[in-house]
Design a protein around this motif. Structure first.
Motif, PDB file in Angstrom:
ATOM      1  N   ARG A 103     -41.548   7.175  83.690  1.00 47.58           N
ATOM      2  CA  ARG A 103     -41.515   8.363  82.818  1.00 47.58           C
ATOM      3  C   ARG A 103     -42.003   9.598  83.552  1.00 47.58           C
ATOM      4  NH1 ARG A 103     -43.618   4.794  78.663  1.00 47.58           N
ATOM      5  NH2 ARG A 103     -45.650   5.756  78.953  1.00 47.58           N
ATOM      6  N   LEU A 141     -39.255  10.845  85.741  1.00 48.83           N
ATOM      7  CA  LEU A 141     -38.189  11.526  84.981  1.00 48.83           C
ATOM      8  C   LEU A 141     -38.604  12.935  84.581  1.00 48.83           C
ATOM      9  CD1 LEU A 141     -36.859   8.717  82.592  1.00 48.83           C
ATOM     10  CD2 LEU A 141     -35.900   9.486  84.765  1.00 48.83           C
ATOM     11  N   LYS A 142     -39.884  13.103  84.337  1.00 48.77           N
ATOM     12  CA  LYS A 142     -40.351  14.441  83.934  1.00 48.77           C
ATOM     13  C   LYS A 142     -40.324  15.414  85.102  1.00 48.77           C
ATOM     14  CE  LYS A 142     -43.971  12.844  81.137  1.00 48.77           C
ATOM     15  NZ  LYS A 142     -45.243  13.075  80.439  1.00 48.77           N
ATOM     16  N   SER A 185     -35.820  13.893  82.350  1.00 50.20           N
ATOM     17  CA  SER A 185     -36.333  13.471  81.041  1.00 50.20           C
ATOM     18  C   SER A 185     -35.648  14.180  79.890  1.00 50.20           C
ATOM     19  CB  SER A 185     -37.843  13.699  80.962  1.00 50.20           C
ATOM     20  OG  SER A 185     -38.121  15.077  81.114  1.00 50.20           O
ATOM     21  N   LEU A 204     -31.240   8.727  79.204  1.00 50.54           N
ATOM     22  CA  LEU A 204     -32.425   8.253  79.924  1.00 50.54           C
ATOM     23  C   LEU A 204     -33.619   8.169  78.973  1.00 50.54           C
ATOM     24  CD1 LEU A 204     -32.003  10.215  83.285  1.00 50.54           C
ATOM     25  CD2 LEU A 204     -30.832   8.169  82.473  1.00 50.54           C
ATOM     26  N   GLN A 205     -33.700   9.110  78.054  1.00 55.32           N
ATOM     27  CA  GLN A 205     -34.739   9.029  77.024  1.00 55.32           C
ATOM     28  C   GLN A 205     -34.639   7.702  76.269  1.00 55.32           C
ATOM     29  OE1 GLN A 205     -33.801  12.445  74.624  1.00 55.32           O
ATOM     30  NE2 GLN A 205     -34.844  13.896  75.982  1.00 55.32           N
ATOM     31  N   THR A 214     -35.927   4.819  78.231  1.00 53.12           N
ATOM     32  CA  THR A 214     -37.396   4.714  78.265  1.00 53.12           C
ATOM     33  C   THR A 214     -37.925   4.178  76.943  1.00 53.12           C
ATOM     34  OG1 THR A 214     -37.761   7.004  77.562  1.00 53.12           O
ATOM     35  CG2 THR A 214     -37.652   6.603  79.923  1.00 53.12           C
ATOM     36  N   LEU A 236     -33.420   4.089  87.060  1.00 49.17           N
ATOM     37  CA  LEU A 236     -33.784   5.446  86.631  1.00 49.17           C
ATOM     38  C   LEU A 236     -34.365   6.267  87.778  1.00 49.17           C
ATOM     39  CD1 LEU A 236     -35.216   5.015  83.011  1.00 49.17           C
ATOM     40  CD2 LEU A 236     -32.886   5.450  83.761  1.00 49.17           C
TER      41      LEU A 236
END
Lengths: 398, 391, 398, 391
Positions: free
Chosen positions: D260, D263-264, D274, D279-280, D283, D349
């Protein structure tokens, strides 16, 4: 860490089990077990039995008619109810509007409505969704304009479950068209006998009449039927959704489906063998059984967190997401268990109210109803897609 | 190597497509499904006039000598409109069996009537315990005089309610699940001793259970040689699986198109649903599933056509080492998986309206779900496939 | 509709099969069969055998050294090559830069490079990806500034496969920093021996050195090494991606994996039985085998469409998406087939170049290499997520 | 009913968490993994000093009387940092077997050394043909003098290379896959006739194959009663599965957090990864998987703890009708599924960087993949679960 019932819990469990054994009418149990829609008469008859027992409203404060049960006891009750195939009370009254009125209603509203919710004399429905607002509920358009001592309502609701039986509706309406979408909404109580209300049936995939459209044409609702503050309705609606969340994963119900599935697989023949001995079918059964076990422990873990006063974050969304998928898998396996006898689904037999199929094993009856209706599990109460949005939004904030 | 239709095939496809476009709108279909019969005799006569009911039969019998590929293209169009008439039961199953096994007299009388649209027929091969196994026949046929006496229970005979004749399998010898000893009989469903229980399937088609109690069958109504029917049954079911696979492809394509159109129109959170990436990805997966299914369906049709013509596998591309029975099982598995995925997701992506009986998508979903079960579900055909490879 | 080989096709197939049987060196075949990385020496040795046979460049025009094969013949060749466990030629020269030079290169560029690509005297690599630009390739930042007769390059490339062996790189660089991102890119040929180039290894999950970072510090590249027009590099890069698309699903390769998997499962014991007889394992094998069959027919169908002059839309993306998933499933099943012997993966044995594990069945060797490296199948050449974006964009336009 | 740690447990957790935070950064771990030993003797001594090596043993033996729940909380912290020391092989498996079956002398000498950090040990129960079945023992132990002679091949002994003693199973009677007739022996891996082949597993841990050729074992080194070892083996493996499940939960949580965060930070197409809905959603699914796994892992630990204490299932919430063996099998299946899903998706990811040996996520992926296989994969434990229910 402790995962044991106390002695009191075990005694409570026994008491609850005996109650269901003795008091649940066989005709109601049978329909519920098969996954068939429960007609209004049966639903009310059963709710009145619960009322007589004092067990109609486990989530209410004791002095309003609640049971005072601990969360563990509520869990036990839910488990036993589902295992006994007792239909859960219609949620719209006791689980939804009841707690809202207790928290936000005027004394007059409480005195007028709470007793009738408790004894099931009043049937409630929920006026939330509209044709243009599904997942995006706050975009609702049904308008309420103040005129003298009344609001005048115009607009349309949709997917209104059991509105055809309802005496009352709690309803979200737009009272300020200029405010931001969540901020111009009010929460009204509407007598379904008011002139200008028209209820039109929606027949579902299961060929049952559960859902409705409700049309409002110049419907006059007295101002005293406003709950709380004008334009604050979204707050109450949200608080209500919180209440809807306990046992949202329907673990107890899925456990009962699993029991039924095993029963059927143990009688369904494949040639000279039984379905339960077929390794392919058995493996699917095992897979869902294990996932359900993880779901149940999760329910217990999150329950324990709440009992400790902990705040839940993404947990209810996870439970809804996983729980609805497991329900659908079980209902699909029930269909699969029938082999070719999964095909018949006789609309005519339904129209005759004969209810029973002309052919096939007796246990086949109701399985397709339940399966088709169950496709909505991943839609209502927030679609799976919306749940994932919610979960990831909460996670990404961390 | 090509996957193109010939000129004749393109013409046939245009005719059937036009029929479906003109006669099978969602409203027209709903009206038809709600009639007592559940389909249209007038459409049936149109099929006869169009030659569709004669499609797979030999020219010598008055047929059009059409192949599995020709049948598939008709069925794909039917799938697009969710056509309700009993084409597969009458033409492919009963018709196919009569054409393979029938003597001159049976072929002349029965196929003639079928091609003319004067007779509908069905094939009863399932039994309550048989699940999907056509060799699992407990219904018995005992010799009596020059004919036979049938006793047993044939279940879920597809389009049994409207059938004038039903071909049923019964055991004349052998143990209950042996492939030897199965015979076929041409049954008059109104004969004495036959109880026909009629119902509708979830996708609005007819189905019957037949309770057979000391039903007398004339020697003339034995179809093919006594006890030797199994290979023909297997072959007829392969043809039916090819046909229903093509139907599924048509239905899945329609389902996907309807769903994508809905996503483009439906607004939520201030934008069209088609702008949400998770839904975009789902439509991509649904599309991919139907493409894989189309490839299987077309390959199977060609495979069956060519295995009718000769037995030289060497020159067949992509399945040099594969029996037609294997391709059939694989196709049913692959298409069952796609049909389930697409059906369920089309309802999910529609949301509430997908759950209603009035809107069309639910009917596609139900038909796709039924196709997954019909002639054997994914587990059954996976196991069939394995038995062919590993024994 | 026709799904048969012609007599000529069948004879071609026989010829190709015989070629692989006679000419593929056993040591190369063995490494390829095991899924191990092929060292440069073996790769070049094999490519020179293909060159001697005249079969190095099936996709080139005949007068440039191509084979003149029909698409069916190319399909047959790919099938037989994979079935024989012959390593495919390194794509960077013959399949990527070769066709670009044939289409867009100057005569001087063609004369200089094409013969060496064909006879494998020059090893090429591809300078596309950068640390900041993965799926979003066009955002690349490596700068080329004109200075006299040279471009001066500064920047960094990453994930450059086999750059450590490369004599030449074809490279995307930014020549106009002010243009829209696709429009300021040029396509250059860079001699890897030019001063200022530094190649740093990236060790992969498979512990092999396949990938590299390539750093450019004031690297001078003569202007005659520009391909086509300045700032039009994106067009050539896209045309190259088209060429990369044939047999993108790697069906032939997956068929070979399936053969290997069945061989292993037929020798791998479980107690007194063989793995191939285990119904759980067998069912997974059947599932992937059937999906692969559908993929192969799809490849044939799309090939036939191209042979008819049809334009492909979402098809290559579908093939990439499904094909990469099937490869990964097969490689996972190969791992699974080993049971506990899937655990060992000895870095030390690798460092010794002994190559063979100290323990476990001989067939275990290479399976984890292949599995770990194979995780990139859903990443390289457009991630699965990007493929789905592409497919849905094309569909929604319809 | 509660899922809270006691005060002591919270303290223990804090101590272990701090150790992991201080000593198991990605860089520190990589350095350690690249040493000859592959883990740290100094860390091992720290574990001894912290009391971790004495955790599950009885107070009478100098242990801390810790339960499966206590072990699980340690292992969860270990999982977060991908700790490399041989805790499960030494303490849970070998230690557990000695503590269950050992005579006073064996317990005193061996457990004493283990608790002091002076001895590492391992458990060899697999064989090349046994796959995951601990009852499949072909290695033989024949009586010879007052002792035994061992012949056979024990495979993939986890952390065998660093073990001072290895407990091995061998058959003293019974047919090859019978649960009766299995005995345990305390083997000196340097004894004559023992060939120890050492290797590293994909997740950087040690493993050995033991080739046993006429290896002489003293009577003193028989652990427990001859031929009766199977129940203790089963119980030790349950404890190990509980421990490794908790480790997986820790590793999965770390994997999700790292993913996570990536991704951010990672920008593509002008925005953080993100912000892409697909992709959200991934997660969210990955998070849900670890939550389900945590519930199973904690429930299993409590179940094993309580079944050690008493046998009254009635009062156990959620699994009144379930045997500990069933909960164990179910947990391994559920966590194997989650571990695979999370491991693979964390690499996906991350994209390219996830494919490199230098970046940490690949190491989580590999460990999670190995945990799925260790002590039996999902198929094996699904079948175990079924055998317990259906026989």
């Amino acid at each position: 860490m402790e995962l044991k019932f106390s002695q009191e819990d075990l005694e409570f469990k026994k008491e609850v089990r005996q109650f269901f054994e003795n008091k649940l009418p066989a005709d109601i149990k049978d329909r519920c077990e098969r996954g068939l829609v429960i007609p209004k008469e049966m639903q009310v008859r059963w709710q009145k039995i619960l009322f007589d027992q004092g067990w109609m409203a486990p989530n209410w404060p004791v002095d309003e008619g609640g049971t005072g049960w601990s969360l563990t006891q509520k869990y036990i009750f839910a488990q036993e109810a589902a295992a006994a195939c007792a239909p859960p009370p219609m949620p719209f009254g006791v689980n939804m509007i009841g707690p809202v009125l207790i928290k936000y209603g005027t004394e007059a509203q409480q005195q007028k409505h709470l007793p009738n919710i408790l004894n099931s004399d009043t049937w409630w429905c929920q006026g939330y969704s509209e044709p243009g607002s599904g997942s995006d509920l706050a975009s609702l358009k049904t308008k309420a304009v103040k005129d003298g001592n009344d609001y005048v309502i115009n607009g349309q609701k949709i997917w209104t479950s059991y509105a055809q039986y309802a005496d009352m509706m709690f309803c979200l309406v737009r009272t300020d068209p200029d405010a931001k979408k969540q901020e111009g909404i009010s929460f009204l109580l509407i007598d379904m006998n008011t002139p200008g209300i028209e209820v039109k049936p929606i027949i579902g995939l299961d060929l049952n009449h559960t859902l409705n459209e409700v049309f409002f044409t110049d419907v006059r609702v007295p101002i005293e039927n406003l709950v709380g503050e004008e334009n604050s309705g979204w707050t109450y609606a949200k608080s209500l959704l919180e209440h809807e969340r306990s046992f949202i994963a329907r673990v107890a119900n899925s456990k009962q489906l699993l029991v039924r599935l095993k029963q059927i697989a143990s009688t369904q023949r494949i040639g000279d063998n039984l379905l339960i001995n077929n390794p392919d079918f058995r493996r699917k059964l095992t897979a869902v059984e294990i996932d359900l076990m993880a779901l149940e422990y999760s329910e217990l873990r999150f329950l324990a967190k709440q009992m400790d006063g902990g705040q839940l974050g993404p947990e209810p969304s996870i439970m809804k997401l996983e729980g609805s998928q497991i329900q659908q898998r079980l209902k699909k396996l029930l269909v699969e268990s029938l082999g070719m006898y999964a095909l018949p689904f006789d609309a005519d037999a339904r129209a005759d109210e004969s209810d029973y199929l002309a052919m096939g094993p007796e246990h086949a009856h109701g399985i397709l109803d339940q399966h088709f209706y169950g496709r909505s599990a991943t839609l209502v109460g927030g679609t799976s897609e919306v749940q994932k949005n919610v979960i990831s939004r909460l996670l990404m904030k961390r | 190597m090509d996957f193109k239709y010939s000129q004749e095939q393109t013409m046939l496809k245009d005719v059937v497509d036009r029929f479906v476009a003109d006669n099978y709108s969602a409203e027209q279909r709903a009206t038809l499904a709600n009639t007592e019969l559940g389909h249209s005799d007038s459409h049936w006569q149109t099929f006869a006039d169009m030659g569709l009911l004669a499609l797979p039969f030999a020219e010598a019998l008055g047929g059009m000598e059409g192949s599995a590929v020709d049948v598939a293209l008709v069925m794909e169009s039917f799938g697009k409109g969710l056509v309700l008439e009993p084409y597969i039961p009458t033409v492919i199953l009963a018709g196919g069996l009569i054409s393979t096994l029938g003597n001159d007299q049976q072929q002349a009388s029965l196929l003639g009537n079928i091609m003319a649209g004067k007779m509908k027929a069905a094939f009863g091969y399932c039994e309550p315990q048989s699940r999907f196994n056509p060799a699992d026949v407990e219904t018995s046929a005992s010799p009596a005089g020059s004919g036979y006496i049938l006793n047993g229970h044939k279940s879920i005979v597809w389009h049994g309610p409207s059938a004038n004749k039903i071909i049923v399998s019964a055991r004349t010898s052998g143990t209950p699940r042996s492939k030897e000893g199965i015979s076929l009989f041409i049954l008059d469903p109104n004969a004495e001793g036959v109880t026909r229980l009629n119902t509708r399937t979830a996708d609005g088609q007819g189905a019957s259970d037949l309770l057979l109690e000391n039903v007398q069958i004339d020697a003339d109504d034995l179809l093919g040689e006594e006890g030797k029917a199994y290979p023909a049954i297997e072959r007829a079911l392969q043809a039916a699986i090819s046909a229903v696979s093509a139907e599924a492809v048509g239905a899945m394509e329609a389902t996907n198109e309807i769903t994508r159109e809905y996503l483009k129109i439906r607004q939520q959170f201030g934008t069209a649903l088609s702008n949400f990436q998770s839904l975009q990805h789902r439509t991509a997966e649904m599309y991919s599933e139907v493409e894989m299914s189309r490839s299987m369906s077309e390959a199977l049709a060609m495979r069956l056509r060519d295995s009718d013509n000769d037995n030289n596998n060497d020159s067949h591309i992509g399945d040099e080492d594969t029996l037609p029975a294997q391709t059939t099982a694989a196709t049913k598995v692959r298409i069952g998986k796609a049909a389930t995925f697409i059906g369920e997701n089309s309802v999910q992506l529609h949301g509430g309206i997908g759950m209603t009986n009035e809107y069309v998508i639910g009917h596609y979903y139900k038909r796709l779900m039924m196709i997954d079960i019909l002639f054997g579900d994914q587990d059954y055909h996976s196991r069939q496939y394995e038995q062919l490879i590993y024994g």
